[in-house]
Design a protein around this motif. Structure first.
Motif, PDB file in Angstrom:
ATOM      1  N   ARG A 159       0.902  -1.188  -0.135  1.00 20.47           N
ATOM      2  CA  ARG A 159       0.005   0.009   0.133  1.00 20.47           C
ATOM      3  C   ARG A 159       0.941   1.174   0.106  1.00 20.47           C
ATOM      4  O   ARG A 159       0.495   2.209  -0.614  1.00 20.47           O
ATOM      5  CB  ARG A 159      -0.927  -0.124   1.225  1.00 20.47           C
ATOM      6  N   ARG A 160       1.950   1.275   0.652  1.00 19.51           N
ATOM      7  CA  ARG A 160       2.683   2.304   0.893  1.00 19.51           C
ATOM      8  C   ARG A 160       3.634   2.618  -0.538  1.00 19.51           C
ATOM      9  O   ARG A 160       3.744   3.704  -1.072  1.00 19.51           O
ATOM     10  CB  ARG A 160       3.766   2.288   1.974  1.00 19.51           C
ATOM     11  N   TRP A 161       3.814   1.422  -1.121  1.00 19.61           N
ATOM     12  CA  TRP A 161       4.560   1.481  -2.487  1.00 19.61           C
ATOM     13  C   TRP A 161       3.525   2.074  -3.488  1.00 19.61           C
ATOM     14  O   TRP A 161       4.205   2.823  -4.414  1.00 19.61           O
ATOM     15  CB  TRP A 161       5.116   0.102  -2.784  1.00 19.61           C
ATOM     16  N   GLN A 162       2.371   1.426  -3.607  1.00 19.82           N
ATOM     17  CA  GLN A 162       1.434   1.905  -4.382  1.00 19.82           C
ATOM     18  C   GLN A 162       1.135   3.459  -4.025  1.00 19.82           C
ATOM     19  O   GLN A 162       0.671   4.025  -5.088  1.00 19.82           O
ATOM     20  CB  GLN A 162       0.262   1.009  -4.386  1.00 19.82           C
ATOM     21  N   GLY A 163       0.862   3.871  -2.893  1.00 22.59           N
ATOM     22  CA  GLY A 163       0.315   4.972  -2.538  1.00 22.59           C
ATOM     23  C   GLY A 163      -0.983   4.692  -1.792  1.00 22.59           C
ATOM     24  O   GLY A 163      -1.860   4.147  -2.320  1.00 22.59           O
ATOM     25  N   GLY A 192       7.164   7.289   1.883  1.00 22.01           N
ATOM     26  CA  GLY A 192       7.734   8.342   2.845  1.00 22.01           C
ATOM     27  C   GLY A 192       7.410   9.848   2.421  1.00 22.01           C
ATOM     28  O   GLY A 192       7.542  10.633   3.196  1.00 22.01           O
ATOM     29  N   ARG A 193       6.535  10.014   1.390  1.00 21.29           N
ATOM     30  CA  ARG A 193       5.979  11.240   0.751  1.00 21.29           C
ATOM     31  C   ARG A 193       4.577  11.571   1.094  1.00 21.29           C
ATOM     32  O   ARG A 193       3.949  10.289   1.094  1.00 21.29           O
ATOM     33  CB  ARG A 193       6.272  11.516  -0.464  1.00 21.29           C
ATOM     34  N   GLU A 194       4.287  12.611   1.491  1.00 18.09           N
ATOM     35  CA  GLU A 194       2.621  12.913   1.697  1.00 18.09           C
ATOM     36  C   GLU A 194       2.131  13.909   0.609  1.00 18.09           C
ATOM     37  O   GLU A 194       2.970  14.817   0.484  1.00 18.09           O
ATOM     38  CB  GLU A 194       2.359  13.338   2.960  1.00 18.09           C
ATOM     39  N   PHE A 195       1.022  13.884  -0.111  1.00 19.13           N
ATOM     40  CA  PHE A 195       0.591  14.830  -1.089  1.00 19.13           C
ATOM     41  C   PHE A 195      -1.022  15.012  -0.908  1.00 19.13           C
ATOM     42  O   PHE A 195      -1.412  13.724  -0.643  1.00 19.13           O
ATOM     43  CB  PHE A 195       1.158  14.940  -2.209  1.00 19.13           C
ATOM     44  N   TYR A 221      -5.227   4.158  -5.542  1.00 22.74           N
ATOM     45  CA  TYR A 221      -4.744   4.573  -4.210  1.00 22.74           C
ATOM     46  C   TYR A 221      -5.814   3.904  -3.167  1.00 22.74           C
ATOM     47  O   TYR A 221      -7.022   4.530  -3.037  1.00 22.74           O
ATOM     48  CB  TYR A 221      -4.746   6.211  -3.926  1.00 22.74           C
ATOM     49  N   PRO A 222      -5.385   3.025  -2.518  1.00 20.96           N
ATOM     50  CA  PRO A 222      -6.532   2.230  -1.694  1.00 20.96           C
ATOM     51  C   PRO A 222      -6.563   3.051  -0.273  1.00 20.96           C
ATOM     52  O   PRO A 222      -5.668   3.928   0.252  1.00 20.96           O
ATOM     53  CB  PRO A 222      -5.730   0.839  -0.950  1.00 20.96           C
ATOM     54  N   LEU A 223      -7.924   3.118  -0.059  1.00 22.56           N
ATOM     55  CA  LEU A 223      -8.559   4.029   0.935  1.00 22.56           C
ATOM     56  C   LEU A 223      -9.239   3.100   2.054  1.00 22.56           C
ATOM     57  O   LEU A 223     -10.041   2.359   1.435  1.00 22.56           O
ATOM     58  CB  LEU A 223      -9.689   4.984   0.553  1.00 22.56           C
TER      59      LEU A 223
END
Length: 292
Positions: A159-163, A192-195, A221-223
């Motif tokens: 999920r973090r890799w995908q966003g 590690g980035r947020e937007f 982007y999974p929510l």
């Protein structure tokens, strides 16, 4: 989409199934080989009356039975995911699942051992079932916990890799800058980035277990939400439900293709074709007609 414009995560997708299956096969294969070698070393060192094939049968049967249960655990953890913020609520379900894992593991490995022993003209005796099952469960609950932890960590990394998208939180001090009940933006965390991304940039959404994938500019982007839960927070003038698993942005709908079954196919401007069930077809056509 050509390979040059694909992200590393997208390039991984064709290999994902093979990597996931291969990981578990190799893990249990290595475990069975290693445990068989050490068991045979113990048999030799203690001068026990066992043939060399017997420890191999014990360890291989355990590994095969465990490997066969992995798909069930994958499904179960999708339905009842175990996260840091819900572990207290999910713990009883997973404790019950660990008992089921152990019972099926024991039944499977005993059946395999009996079959192997029969080929050698011998009978395999598991011993007192209640006593032996208690012994096996003490090992199996740790194995189950390890499998669940591995699956959840892997999914977290993906999920973090995908966003991974999330709703904006209410600030500790002062009023929120925008409505929390009707969000205009979503926070995306990726490597590690947020937007921030605008709700209007979402082209369509698809339910996926305990998550809803937000489709934006060719990326998902999974929510963490149910499809019904996020539907209630979206602008009804822009977003419409077309299926129990899909919501579309009306501005991104290219055309609607009626099907003989009474359902329809929604052609999105990004080239995606989404199902529209007959339950939602009339409402979608009316909305598109009004908006058009």
């Amino acid at each position: 989409m050509d390979s040059v414009s694909q992200t590393p995560f997208e390039r991984y997708q064709p290999w994902r199934r093979s990597v996931e299956v291969g990981f578990w096969v190799v893990t249990y294969l290595v475990s069975a080989i290693g445990n068989s070698l050490t068991a045979n070393m113990d048999v030799s060192r203690l001068a026990l009356d066992f043939a060399s094939w017997q420890p191999v049968a014990w360890e291989a049967s355990s590994a095969i039975a465990s490997l066969a249960l992995i798909p069930a655990v994958v499904w179960f953890t999708r339905r009842w995911p175990l996260h840091l913020d819900n572990w207290r609520q999910m713990l009883p379900a997973h404790l019950l699942a660990s008992v089921a894992w152990s019972a099926l593991h024991v039944i499977g490995m005993v059946a395999i051992r009996k079959a192997v022993y029969a080929t050698q003209g011998q009978h395999y005796d598991f011993g007192n079932w209640w006593w032996e099952f208690g012994y096996e469960y003490l090992k199996d609950i740790r194995s189950y916990a390890g499998v669940v932890a591995t699956i959840e960590v892997y999914r977290f990394v993906l999920r973090r890799w995908q966003g991974e998208a999330s709703l904006l939180d209410v600030p500790d001090d002062g009023p929120p800058m925008e409505s929390v009940e009707r969000p205009e933006r979503f926070l995306v965390r990726k490597l590690g980035r947020e937007f921030l991304v605008g709700a209007n940039d979402i082209e369509w959404m698809q339910a996926s277990g305990n998550y809803v994938n937000l489709r934006m500019r060719g990326h998902d982007y999974p929510l963490r939400s149910t499809i019904g839960g996020i539907e209630g927070k979206l602008d009804p003038d822009r977003f419409v439900r077309v299926h129990r698993s899909y919501i579309v942005n009306l501005d991104q709908v290219g055309s609607i293709e009626p099907l003989d079954t009474g359902d329809a196919r929604v052609h999105m401007k990004d080239g995606s074709n989404l199902p529209c069930s007959r339950t939602y077809r009339g409402g979608l056509r009316q909305r598109v007609g009004q908006d058009g």
